[in-house]
Design an enzyme around this catalytic site. Structure first.
Site, PDB file in Angstrom:
ATOM      1  N   LYS A   1      52.117 -42.038 -27.284  1.00  0.00           N
ATOM      2  CA  LYS A   1      53.044 -41.404 -26.333  1.00  0.00           C
ATOM      3  C   LYS A   1      53.011 -42.119 -24.988  1.00  0.00           C
ATOM      4  O   LYS A   1      54.054 -42.419 -24.402  1.00  0.00           O
ATOM      5  CB  LYS A   1      52.630 -39.936 -26.145  1.00  0.00           C
ATOM      6  CG  LYS A   1      53.132 -39.292 -24.867  1.00  0.00           C
ATOM      7  CD  LYS A   1      52.753 -37.829 -24.789  1.00  0.00           C
ATOM      8  CE  LYS A   1      51.610 -37.481 -23.884  1.00  0.00           C
ATOM      9  NZ  LYS A   1      51.831 -37.632 -22.456  1.00  0.00           N
ATOM     10  N   ASN A   2      51.787 -42.389 -24.493  1.00  0.00           N
ATOM     11  CA  ASN A   2      51.675 -42.907 -23.135  1.00  0.00           C
ATOM     12  C   ASN A   2      51.970 -44.402 -23.020  1.00  0.00           C
ATOM     13  O   ASN A   2      51.900 -44.971 -21.935  1.00  0.00           O
ATOM     14  CB  ASN A   2      50.305 -42.554 -22.544  1.00  0.00           C
ATOM     15  CG  ASN A   2      50.196 -41.056 -22.305  1.00  0.00           C
ATOM     16  OD1 ASN A   2      51.193 -40.348 -22.322  1.00  0.00           O
ATOM     17  ND2 ASN A   2      48.978 -40.569 -22.102  1.00  0.00           N
TER      18      ASN A   2
ATOM     19  N   ASP B   1      51.336 -29.942 -11.535  1.00  0.00           N
ATOM     20  CA  ASP B   1      51.456 -29.249 -12.806  1.00  0.00           C
ATOM     21  C   ASP B   1      50.151 -28.581 -13.142  1.00  0.00           C
ATOM     22  O   ASP B   1      49.324 -28.359 -12.261  1.00  0.00           O
ATOM     23  CB  ASP B   1      51.973 -30.164 -13.918  1.00  0.00           C
ATOM     24  CG  ASP B   1      50.972 -31.214 -14.310  1.00  0.00           C
ATOM     25  OD1 ASP B   1      51.272 -32.007 -15.197  1.00  0.00           O
ATOM     26  OD2 ASP B   1      49.867 -31.230 -13.723  1.00  0.00           O
TER      27      ASP B   1
ATOM     28  N   ASP C   1      41.677 -37.177 -21.501  1.00  0.00           N
ATOM     29  CA  ASP C   1      42.449 -36.489 -22.556  1.00  0.00           C
ATOM     30  C   ASP C   1      41.603 -36.191 -23.796  1.00  0.00           C
ATOM     31  O   ASP C   1      42.121 -35.652 -24.764  1.00  0.00           O
ATOM     32  CB  ASP C   1      43.648 -37.349 -22.970  1.00  0.00           C
ATOM     33  CG  ASP C   1      44.591 -37.569 -21.815  1.00  0.00           C
ATOM     34  OD1 ASP C   1      45.201 -36.606 -21.358  1.00  0.00           O
ATOM     35  OD2 ASP C   1      44.672 -38.710 -21.325  1.00  0.00           O
TER      36      ASP C   1
ATOM     37  N   VAL D   1      38.581 -37.404 -13.358  1.00  0.00           N
ATOM     38  CA  VAL D   1      39.926 -37.972 -13.211  1.00  0.00           C
ATOM     39  C   VAL D   1      40.887 -36.951 -12.591  1.00  0.00           C
ATOM     40  O   VAL D   1      41.589 -37.245 -11.628  1.00  0.00           O
ATOM     41  CB  VAL D   1      40.451 -38.492 -14.568  1.00  0.00           C
ATOM     42  CG1 VAL D   1      41.863 -39.062 -14.416  1.00  0.00           C
ATOM     43  CG2 VAL D   1      39.511 -39.560 -15.132  1.00  0.00           C
TER      44      VAL D   1
HETATM   45  N1  EPU Z   1      46.692 -40.081  -8.373  1.00  0.00           N
HETATM   46  C1  EPU Z   1      46.884 -39.998  -7.010  1.00  0.00           C
HETATM   47  N2  EPU Z   1      47.971 -40.634  -6.465  1.00  0.00           N
HETATM   48  C2  EPU Z   1      48.859 -41.332  -7.210  1.00  0.00           C
HETATM   49  C3  EPU Z   1      48.671 -41.420  -8.605  1.00  0.00           C
HETATM   50  C4  EPU Z   1      47.567 -40.768  -9.158  1.00  0.00           C
HETATM   51  O1  EPU Z   1      46.087 -39.360  -6.310  1.00  0.00           O
HETATM   52  O2  EPU Z   1      49.821 -41.892  -6.659  1.00  0.00           O
HETATM   53  C5  EPU Z   1      45.529 -39.383  -8.985  1.00  0.00           C
HETATM   54  C6  EPU Z   1      45.983 -38.253  -9.899  1.00  0.00           C
HETATM   55  O3  EPU Z   1      46.255 -37.078  -9.189  1.00  0.00           O
HETATM   56  C7  EPU Z   1      44.807 -38.121 -10.838  1.00  0.00           C
HETATM   57  C8  EPU Z   1      44.311 -39.569 -10.964  1.00  0.00           C
HETATM   58  O4  EPU Z   1      44.858 -40.265  -9.841  1.00  0.00           O
HETATM   59  O5  EPU Z   1      43.804 -37.338 -10.232  1.00  0.00           O
HETATM   60  C9  EPU Z   1      44.711 -40.250 -12.236  1.00  0.00           C
HETATM   61  O6  EPU Z   1      46.117 -40.244 -12.385  1.00  0.00           O
HETATM   62  P1  EPU Z   1      46.915 -41.412 -13.125  1.00  0.00           P
HETATM   63  O7  EPU Z   1      48.023 -41.845 -12.238  1.00  0.00           O
HETATM   64  O8  EPU Z   1      45.965 -42.408 -13.652  1.00  0.00           O
HETATM   65  O9  EPU Z   1      47.528 -40.611 -14.372  1.00  0.00           O
HETATM   66  P2  EPU Z   1      49.029 -40.571 -14.859  1.00  0.00           P
HETATM   67  O10 EPU Z   1      49.599 -41.930 -14.905  1.00  0.00           O
HETATM   68  O11 EPU Z   1      49.779 -39.506 -14.130  1.00  0.00           O
HETATM   69  C10 EPU Z   1      48.426 -40.953 -17.373  1.00  0.00           C
HETATM   70  C11 EPU Z   1      48.675 -40.207 -18.644  1.00  0.00           C
HETATM   71  C12 EPU Z   1      47.771 -38.988 -18.705  1.00  0.00           C
HETATM   72  C13 EPU Z   1      46.322 -39.450 -18.633  1.00  0.00           C
HETATM   73  C14 EPU Z   1      46.106 -40.256 -17.346  1.00  0.00           C
HETATM   74  C15 EPU Z   1      44.703 -40.814 -17.216  1.00  0.00           C
HETATM   75  C16 EPU Z   1      51.008 -40.657 -19.017  1.00  0.00           C
HETATM   76  C17 EPU Z   1      52.404 -40.153 -19.071  1.00  0.00           C
HETATM   77  N3  EPU Z   1      50.066 -39.786 -18.676  1.00  0.00           N
HETATM   78  O12 EPU Z   1      48.795 -40.046 -16.334  1.00  0.00           O
HETATM   79  O13 EPU Z   1      48.001 -38.382 -19.961  1.00  0.00           O
HETATM   80  O14 EPU Z   1      45.478 -38.334 -18.640  1.00  0.00           O
HETATM   81  O15 EPU Z   1      47.057 -41.345 -17.313  1.00  0.00           O
HETATM   82  O16 EPU Z   1      44.424 -41.688 -18.260  1.00  0.00           O
HETATM   83  O17 EPU Z   1      50.741 -41.819 -19.306  1.00  0.00           O
HETATM   84  C18 EPU Z   1      48.431 -36.641 -21.455  1.00  0.00           C
HETATM   85  O18 EPU Z   1      48.829 -37.503 -22.244  1.00  0.00           O
HETATM   86  O19 EPU Z   1      48.273 -35.425 -21.787  1.00  0.00           O
HETATM   87  C19 EPU Z   1      48.146 -37.015 -20.081  1.00  0.00           C
HETATM   88  C20 EPU Z   1      47.987 -36.122 -19.100  1.00  0.00           C
END
Ligand code: EPU
Length: 438
Positions: free
Chosen positions: A21-22, A118, A310, A332
């Site tokens: 998915k990701n 969320d 996850d 995380v």
């Molecule tokens: N964060 C910030 N500022 C930002 C971006 C992120 O503070 O601009 C923080 C977030 O709040 C969080 C941490 O950094 O505390 C990690 O966030 P990240 O950006 O790495 O996660 P994401 O890209 O929003 C993706 C996956 C998640 C997975 C995380 C970590 C997708 C669509 N989602 O999220 O997957 O947990 O990386 O590996 O790719 C899931 O599949 O259920 C899911 C939540």
């Protein structure tokens, strides 16, 4: 939509992993970078890719999906950007912000909706916005949307992230591949899904180097071409099915599961008393008969190559079956333990703490976030009526219900459908008693 689950059966047999998915959702957005057709094989037909298809269609993509036994195939073609203001989508996920880069690259302007907090924490996007701004984008933050423009195009920049965010790394790469000059990302995320996206972009003609110590270098090119790319298997599905095999005392061959993606998880699984056998076409997961009761463990979630955030929810269910005290330290996301209330309702003994448990301290130390859990086991779980909170807690509900005595009703199944393809049908083939009802 709900799932009605009767627990107590060993799950046995074979299950094939869907495409990740990701990775899939980001690759759909990457296809917008070229006016040529792109083909994504092993395409997961899940809620999140449907939502992303709606986004791409509103931008101007023509999309077709073809079912095949070895994974569906998505054909996506965006000959021109018909609309760069994509704020009136009927359903949303966290993907629209990733469209900023490709839209700025192709038409110099973009509007995408603001993603609210969320169920797993506030999830800010400051790292994305700072990176795009450093590359020459002007971004205005309105109440409901980001309005971005890059009148003179995007240019390379030297960017250091305060945290290795997966989404911000992908966003910056998507913006940088067509920017003028070199972009350096320091402290970048290097999750396998990020690397899979990089491989697809390379095949489209991009120049991207993954250096040591979380450094990624992108040399902008003038244009990208179409590609046929096979999406990597979903490692989160792999962990869910492995946990199911060990939790129910069954034996499951998870086809296409890759050793490389699961190294950290396999160590934890073995320490707590699960076992696995790596085969050429996948990995067999089981619980050896002598390990009737599992062993406790101390786990900390981290960016790759650490133990993934996850994975903690399915593993928490396993730890409720371990003899003794375990801890999970979530580093995380600040708020990813609300599901433990549901497990406690089923008879588990889990307490959450705002302190960093298990040794090290993390960036949430001294802040008021319940980001550690202490699990005391073993507990006999009993059936309950539960409401899914988010995708991964939903899978924990399913695993817990499948080992509990009696019949559980899990409402909010749509949330699970966002990330798991036809989960009920596939689990029934392994012997699970799970029925879907409106
Ligand atoms: N964060 C910030 N500022 C930002 C971006 C992120 O503070 O601009 C923080 C977030 O709040 C969080 C941490 O950094 O505390 C990690 O966030 P990240 O950006 O790495 O996660 P994401 O890209 O929003 C993706 C996956 C998640 C997975 C995380 C970590 C997708 C669509 N989602 O999220 O997957 O947990 O990386 O590996 O790719 C899931 O599949 O259920 C899911 C939540």
């Amino acid at each position: 939509m709900k799932f009605i689950i009767r627990g107590g059966k060993k799950l046995e047999g074979e299950i094939r992993l869907a495409g990740a998915k990701n990775a899939a959702t980001k690759m759909m957005v990457a296809s917008i970078l070229t006016s040529e057709p792109c083909v994504l094989e092993n395409f997961p037909e899940i809620g999140d890719t449907e939502i992303t298809a709606e986004l791409c269609r509103s931008i101007g993509s023509n999309i077709e999906v073809e079912n095949r036994p070895d994974g569906s195939v998505l054909k996506i073609h965006t000959p021109e950007i018909k609309n760069s203001k994509v704020i009136s989508l009927s359903r949303r996920n966290r993907i629209p912000i990733l469209a900023l880069g490709p839209l700025l690259a192709r038409v110099g302007e973009a509007e995408v909706p603001i993603l609210g907090g969320d169920k797993i924490g506030p999830r800010p996007v400051d790292i994305h916005i700072n990176a795009l701004t450093a590359m020459g984008a002007e971004i205005e933050i309105l109440e409901d949307r980001y309005v971005a423009s890059a009148k003179n195009g995007l240019h390379g920049a030297n960017i250091t992230f305060r945290y290795p965010s997966v989404g911000a790394t992908e966003n910056t790469i998507l913006a940088a591949v067509l920017a003028v000059g070199l972009t350096e990302i320091h402290n970048a995320a290097v999750e396998p899904e990020v690397l899979d996206l990089i491989k697809m972009l390379q095949q489209m003609g991009a120049i991207i180097e993954v250096g040591a110590n979380r450094n990624i270098y992108i040399d902008g090119v003038k244009e990208l071409r179409g590609v046929t790319y096979r999406i990597m298997p979903d490692r989160n599905e792999a962990v869910s099915f492995a946990s199911l095999a060990v939790a129910t005392g069954g034996r499951i061959l998870v086809k296409e599961a890759r050793h490389d993606d699961l190294i950290t998880f396999l160590n934890v699984l073995r320490k707590i008393g699960g076992e696995y056998e790596i085969q050429s076409g996948g990995i067999v997961f089981y619980r050896p008969p002598e390990n009737k009761i599992l062993k406790p463990a101390n786990i900390e979630t981290d960016p790759y190559p650490g133990f993934m955030t996850d994975w903690q929810q399915p593993v928490a269910v396993l730890l409720t079956q371990a003899d003794g005290d375990s801890t999970i330290h979530e580093t995380v996301y600040e708020d990813r333990f609300s599901y433990v209330k549901d497990l406690n309702l089923m008879g588990a003994e889990i307490k959450v703490f705002s302190q960093c448990l298990g040794g090290g301290s993390c960036r949430f130390a001294g802040r008021d976030h319940n980001h550690s859990a202490a699990i005391h086991g073993p507990s006999k779980l009993k059936a309950a009526n539960l409401e899914v909170r988010d995708l991964r807690s939903g899978i924990a509900h399913i695993i817990a219900a499948l080992i509990a005595d009696g019949e559980s009703v899990i409402t909010g199944a749509e949330e699970i459908d966002r990330g798991y393809e036809r989960i009920d049908e596939r689990l029934r083939k392994l012997g699970a008693s799970i029925i879907r009802k409106e």
